[in-house]
Design a protein around this motif. Structure first.
Motif, PDB file in Angstrom:
ATOM      1  N   SER A  96       8.052  -0.814   9.285  1.00 23.13           N
ATOM      2  CA  SER A  96       8.501  -0.318   7.987  1.00 23.13           C
ATOM      3  C   SER A  96       7.275   0.058   7.168  1.00 23.13           C
ATOM      4  CB  SER A  96       9.306  -1.392   7.236  1.00 23.13           C
ATOM      5  OG  SER A  96       8.434  -2.326   6.609  1.00 23.13           O
ATOM      6  N   THR A 149      16.269   1.386  -2.780  1.00 24.13           N
ATOM      7  CA  THR A 149      15.517   2.006  -1.688  1.00 24.13           C
ATOM      8  C   THR A 149      14.071   1.536  -1.643  1.00 24.13           C
ATOM      9  OG1 THR A 149      16.906   3.977  -1.557  1.00 24.13           O
ATOM     10  CG2 THR A 149      14.644   4.204  -0.801  1.00 24.13           C
ATOM     11  N   LEU A 202       5.766   5.405   2.158  1.00 22.87           N
ATOM     12  CA  LEU A 202       6.799   5.895   3.068  1.00 22.87           C
ATOM     13  C   LEU A 202       6.456   7.260   3.657  1.00 22.87           C
ATOM     14  CD1 LEU A 202      10.108   4.815   1.287  1.00 22.87           C
ATOM     15  CD2 LEU A 202       8.725   3.586   2.957  1.00 22.87           C
ATOM     16  N   CYS A 235      15.059   6.252   3.300  1.00 20.71           N
ATOM     17  CA  CYS A 235      13.650   6.586   3.031  1.00 20.71           C
ATOM     18  C   CYS A 235      13.491   8.090   2.836  1.00 20.71           C
ATOM     19  CB  CYS A 235      12.764   6.117   4.171  1.00 20.71           C
ATOM     20  SG  CYS A 235      12.632   4.326   4.351  1.00 20.71           S
ATOM     21  N   LEU A 281      15.719   0.945   6.590  1.00 24.39           N
ATOM     22  CA  LEU A 281      14.517   1.512   5.974  1.00 24.39           C
ATOM     23  C   LEU A 281      13.310   1.387   6.898  1.00 24.39           C
ATOM     24  CD1 LEU A 281      15.166  -0.055   2.470  1.00 24.39           C
ATOM     25  CD2 LEU A 281      15.456   2.364   3.060  1.00 24.39           C
TER      26      LEU A 281
END
Length: 293
Positions: A96, A149, A202, A235, A281
Motif C-alpha cells: 500500500s 480514502t 499514492l 486510490c 487501497l
C-alpha cells in the motif's frame, strides 16, 4: 464461496491440461464481499503458498452493478480463476502507499465486515475522532468511501526487520447504530490502526512497488517481458488528476514493455511472508521475466 473458488480453480487447471500440477500464479476476479472465503477455497485446492493476485469487480456508482465474465459466461456475483503455467520466471508484490499514525484500538464488537465497537466505543465515533472530524456530518449514517480514502484502517499482518506492514480495510459506510461497514473482514481482538496516505504517496507507490520487486530479484528492464498491475479504484479516484504520474512511474520502472492495469474494489496479493491476503487501497503487481534463471 469456498466451494465456488475450488470449483473454478479446478476447472482452470483442467482447462490448462495440467491436472496434478501446481500453478505458478493464480489470477482471481470476484464480486466484492467474500474474498477471504474465496482465498480459503483456493488454499483447499493448492495450499496457501501459490501466489494469488487479483482484484474485486467495481462499478461506477458503488451500487453493486458489477460483472465477472469469461468466454463462457457472465455473472454478477461470481468468481473467475485463471491458472498460470508460464515458461518464464514470474514474481509478485503486494503493498500500500499508506503509513501508520499514532491512533489505534482493539475491535471489541465485530460481525464480519461490520465493526460495531473499537475499545468498547461506537466505531464511527472513534474513527471520527482519530480522523480529526472527517465524518462528523455522517455519524448518523451515510457513505464515507471518499471521506476515508486517505485515512483507512489497517491491521498489522507481518513485519520486515521489525518494521510492520499492514493489510488495509477501507471504511465504506456508517450504519445507523454507529457501526462502520468496511470492504474487508475484521476479527474481534484485531488491533485497528488509523493509516494515512497522500496524493503524492499514492501516485509514486505503483512505480516504487515495481522497482522494489525488480531490485529484490536483481532484474533490470531488459529482463522484463511484461506486467499486470492491480490498483485500487478508491486510490485512483483519489488521485485521478495525477494518474499520468502513476503511469510515468510504472513506465520508468518497467521500461518499454507492455503492462495491463485494472482498478478494483478490493485487492488480492501475496505478502512478503508468502501468504495471500485480501485488502483495500492496495497495489498488487505481477512481473513476467523474459528469462528462466
Amino acid at each position: 464461496p469456498q466451494q465456488a473458488a475450488a470449483s473454478a480453480l479446478n476447472d482452470a487447471i483442467a482447462d490448462a491440461g495440467r491436472q496434478g500440477e501446481l500453478p505458478d500464479l493464480i489470477w482471481m476476479n470476484a464480486a466484492p464481499g467474500q474474498e477471504e472465503l474465496l482465498l480459503d477455497g483456493i488454499a483447499n485446492v493448492v495450499g496457501s503458498h501459490v501466489p494469488v493476485v487479483g482484484g474485486s469487480s467495481a462499478d461506477n456508482e458503488i451500487k453493486g452493478d458489477w460483472w465477472q465474465f469469461s468466454n463462457q459466461t457472465c455473472e454478477d456475483s461470481g468468481v473467475l480463476m485463471i491458472a498460470f503455467y508460464p515458461e518464464c520466471k514470474v514474481d509478485v508484490s503486494f503493498h500500500s502507499g499508506y503509513a501508520p499514525t499514532r491512533y489505534s484500538g482493539v475491535a471489541t464488537s465485530v460481525d464480519g465486515r461490520v465493526v460495531h465497537a473499537i475499545d468498547g466505543e461506537p466505531a464511527a465515533e472513534v474513527y471520527n475522532r482519530w480522523s480529526g472530524g472527517n465524518i462528523a456530518s455522517k455519524l448518523q449514517g451515510g457513505n464515507i468511501l471518499q471521506d476515508s480514502t486517505f485515512a483507512p484502517l489497517g491491521v498489522e499482518v507481518g513485519n520486515i526487520q521489525g518494521i510492520p506492514y499492514y493489510a488495509l480495510k477501507h471504511p465504506e459506510q456508517v450504519l445507523e447504530n454507529g457501526a462502520l461497514h468496511l470492504f474487508a473482514d475484521v476479527k474481534v481482538s484485531d488491533t485497528l490502526t488509523m493509516m494515512e496516505g497522500s496524493v503524492e504517496s499514492l501516485t509514486k507507490r505503483a512505480g516504487s512497488v515495481v522497482g522494489g520487486l525488480m531490485a529484490r530479484k536483481a532484474w533490470t528492464t531488459e529482463h522484463v517481458a511484461g506486467a499486470l498491475v492491480v490498483y485500487c479504484a478508491g486510490c485512483m479516484l483519489g488521485v485521478r488528476d495525477n494518474m499520468h504520474i502513476v503511469n510515468q512511474g510504472l513506465r520508468a520502472a518497467l521500461g518499454d514493455v507492455p503492462f495491463q492495469a485494472v482498478f478494483t474494489f478490493g485487492e488480492q496479493g501475496c505478502l512478503m511472508d508468502g501468504m495471500n491476503q485480501h485488502g483495500n487501497l492496495m497495489i498488487s503487481v505481477v512481473i513476467f521475466a523474459n528469462r528462466q534463471d
